[in-house]
Design a protein around this motif. Sequence first.
Motif, PDB file in Angstrom:
ATOM      1  N   UNK A  17      32.408  51.995 -44.009  1.00 47.52           N
ATOM      2  CA  UNK A  17      30.988  51.751 -44.305  1.00 47.52           C
ATOM      3  C   UNK A  17      30.696  50.255 -44.301  1.00 47.52           C
ATOM      4  N   UNK A  18      31.587  49.482 -44.922  1.00 53.79           N
ATOM      5  CA  UNK A  18      31.394  48.035 -44.954  1.00 53.79           C
ATOM      6  C   UNK A  18      31.458  47.449 -43.546  1.00 53.79           C
ATOM      7  N   UNK A  19      32.422  47.879 -42.751  1.00 51.51           N
ATOM      8  CA  UNK A  19      32.531  47.374 -41.380  1.00 51.51           C
ATOM      9  C   UNK A  19      31.251  47.653 -40.594  1.00 51.51           C
ATOM     10  N   UNK A  20      30.743  48.872 -40.707  1.00 58.14           N
ATOM     11  CA  UNK A  20      29.511  49.258 -39.989  1.00 58.14           C
ATOM     12  C   UNK A  20      28.337  48.373 -40.421  1.00 58.14           C
ATOM     13  N   UNK A  23      28.666  44.653 -39.209  1.00 54.55           N
ATOM     14  CA  UNK A  23      28.328  44.509 -37.793  1.00 54.55           C
ATOM     15  C   UNK A  23      26.817  44.549 -37.592  1.00 54.55           C
ATOM     16  N   UNK A  24      26.138  45.435 -38.309  1.00 51.73           N
ATOM     17  CA  UNK A  24      24.681  45.574 -38.142  1.00 51.73           C
ATOM     18  C   UNK A  24      23.906  44.438 -38.806  1.00 51.73           C
ATOM     19  N   UNK A  25      24.190  44.167 -40.073  1.00 54.14           N
ATOM     20  CA  UNK A  25      23.391  43.201 -40.841  1.00 54.14           C
ATOM     21  C   UNK A  25      23.675  41.768 -40.411  1.00 54.14           C
ATOM     22  N   UNK A  26      24.944  41.435 -40.173  1.00 54.56           N
ATOM     23  CA  UNK A  26      25.280  40.052 -39.831  1.00 54.56           C
ATOM     24  C   UNK A  26      24.949  39.698 -38.386  1.00 54.56           C
ATOM     25  N   UNK A  27      24.399  40.634 -37.631  1.00 59.53           N
ATOM     26  CA  UNK A  27      23.931  40.308 -36.282  1.00 59.53           C
ATOM     27  C   UNK A  27      22.694  39.398 -36.356  1.00 59.53           C
ATOM     28  N   UNK A  28      21.974  39.490 -37.448  1.00 59.80           N
ATOM     29  CA  UNK A  28      20.759  38.680 -37.629  1.00 59.80           C
ATOM     30  C   UNK A  28      21.116  37.237 -37.992  1.00 59.80           C
ATOM     31  N   UNK A  29      20.167  36.341 -37.781  1.00 62.88           N
ATOM     32  CA  UNK A  29      20.307  34.949 -38.202  1.00 62.88           C
ATOM     33  C   UNK A  29      20.428  34.911 -39.731  1.00 62.88           C
ATOM     34  N   UNK A  30      21.289  34.083 -40.310  1.00 65.90           N
ATOM     35  CA  UNK A  30      22.004  32.957 -39.698  1.00 65.90           C
ATOM     36  C   UNK A  30      23.412  33.268 -39.184  1.00 65.90           C
ATOM     37  N   UNK A  31      23.903  34.495 -39.379  1.00 67.72           N
ATOM     38  CA  UNK A  31      25.290  34.758 -38.971  1.00 67.72           C
ATOM     39  C   UNK A  31      25.425  34.995 -37.473  1.00 67.72           C
ATOM     40  N   UNK A  32      24.484  35.716 -36.873  1.00 64.40           N
ATOM     41  CA  UNK A  32      24.488  35.935 -35.416  1.00 64.40           C
ATOM     42  C   UNK A  32      25.811  36.528 -34.937  1.00 64.40           C
ATOM     43  N   UNK A  33      26.363  37.404 -35.749  1.00 64.25           N
ATOM     44  CA  UNK A  33      27.716  37.939 -35.558  1.00 64.25           C
ATOM     45  C   UNK A  33      27.735  39.037 -34.500  1.00 64.25           C
ATOM     46  N   UNK A  34      28.511  38.795 -33.466  1.00 68.07           N
ATOM     47  CA  UNK A  34      28.736  39.801 -32.422  1.00 68.07           C
ATOM     48  C   UNK A  34      29.970  40.587 -32.844  1.00 68.07           C
ATOM     49  N   UNK A  35      29.753  41.573 -33.702  1.00 67.30           N
ATOM     50  CA  UNK A  35      30.856  42.250 -34.374  1.00 67.30           C
ATOM     51  C   UNK A  35      31.654  43.183 -33.491  1.00 67.30           C
ATOM     52  N   UNK A  36      32.896  43.387 -33.918  1.00 61.93           N
ATOM     53  CA  UNK A  36      33.758  44.358 -33.267  1.00 61.93           C
ATOM     54  C   UNK A  36      34.612  45.027 -34.336  1.00 61.93           C
ATOM     55  N   UNK A  37      34.995  46.261 -34.095  1.00 65.19           N
ATOM     56  CA  UNK A  37      35.820  46.974 -35.068  1.00 65.19           C
ATOM     57  C   UNK A  37      37.204  46.341 -35.199  1.00 65.19           C
ATOM     58  N   UNK A  38      37.731  45.766 -34.123  1.00 64.31           N
ATOM     59  CA  UNK A  38      39.027  45.085 -34.206  1.00 64.31           C
ATOM     60  C   UNK A  38      38.957  43.912 -35.181  1.00 64.31           C
ATOM     61  N   UNK A  95      36.527  33.883 -59.383  1.00 62.26           N
ATOM     62  CA  UNK A  95      36.316  35.175 -58.741  1.00 62.26           C
ATOM     63  C   UNK A  95      35.400  34.948 -57.547  1.00 62.26           C
ATOM     64  N   UNK A  96      35.858  35.398 -56.376  1.00 62.28           N
ATOM     65  CA  UNK A  96      35.145  35.147 -55.125  1.00 62.28           C
ATOM     66  C   UNK A  96      34.276  36.335 -54.745  1.00 62.28           C
ATOM     67  N   UNK A  97      32.995  36.059 -54.498  1.00 60.67           N
ATOM     68  CA  UNK A  97      32.078  37.063 -53.973  1.00 60.67           C
ATOM     69  C   UNK A  97      32.085  36.927 -52.458  1.00 60.67           C
ATOM     70  N   UNK A  98      32.473  37.960 -51.778  1.00 62.11           N
ATOM     71  CA  UNK A  98      32.486  37.905 -50.321  1.00 62.11           C
ATOM     72  C   UNK A  98      31.079  38.230 -49.812  1.00 62.11           C
ATOM     73  N   UNK A  99      30.898  39.343 -49.134  1.00 60.16           N
ATOM     74  CA  UNK A  99      29.590  39.596 -48.536  1.00 60.16           C
ATOM     75  C   UNK A  99      28.702  40.486 -49.400  1.00 60.16           C
ATOM     76  N   UNK A 100      27.415  40.355 -49.145  1.00 61.08           N
ATOM     77  CA  UNK A 100      26.420  41.337 -49.576  1.00 61.08           C
ATOM     78  C   UNK A 100      25.650  41.721 -48.328  1.00 61.08           C
ATOM     79  N   UNK A 101      25.767  42.969 -47.940  1.00 63.51           N
ATOM     80  CA  UNK A 101      25.068  43.447 -46.748  1.00 63.51           C
ATOM     81  C   UNK A 101      24.206  44.640 -47.147  1.00 63.51           C
TER      82      UNK A 101
END
Length: 195
Positions: A17-20, A23-38, A95-101
């Motif tokens: 669920x997090x991977x999906x 890939x979807x949310x971080x495609x938007x600016x500012x991340x512009x992430x061209x995600x892949x499952x690998x 304590x590190x907070x990673x992503x919020x998507x």
Amino acid sequence: MHIVVRQGPEIGPHIDDLARLRIEVFRAFPYLYEGSLDYEQNYLATYAKSSESLFVLAFDEERVVGVSTGMPMDHETEAFRKPFVEGGWDPARIFYFAESVLLPSYRGQGIGVRFFEEREAYARRLGRFDHCCFCAVERPADHPLRPADYVPLNAFWSKRGYVHQPQLRTEFSWRDIGENEESAKPMSFWMKELR
């Protein structure tokens, strides 16, 4: 809409669920992430290895529409720990907070605030952390893919008590939209003292 908190080995069923969502949310600016499952499987392996990792999941009925994550900084990779070690901080106390998507249609309903509250409460329960932190990508103001109506989240983070620490910097590589290869992106940290 309901929120579910999962820790350590309980996160396993939700890594996809997090991977999906990443890939979807971080495609938007500012991340512009061209995600892949690998890429995702490699990146998310860090969570699976940590007995104290945290997923805060937002559900709309049975569908996961948002995930917020965290783990002790000393469980993170060297790229995240290094600025703190070099700056004289003890990663074992952070304590590190990673992503919020969160899918766009669910924003503005208090879920983002709840993500921060749940992660902070978890860090306090663990009982050995002085600070929480997260990092954010830095993009130039004149970036060609910056939307005209883009509003950075700095004011939201500041309202939650986080202070930008521009001297704490790292780089992380991923493939931007339109790139053929990964490139390094500058990242800087925001911190809050836990009381």
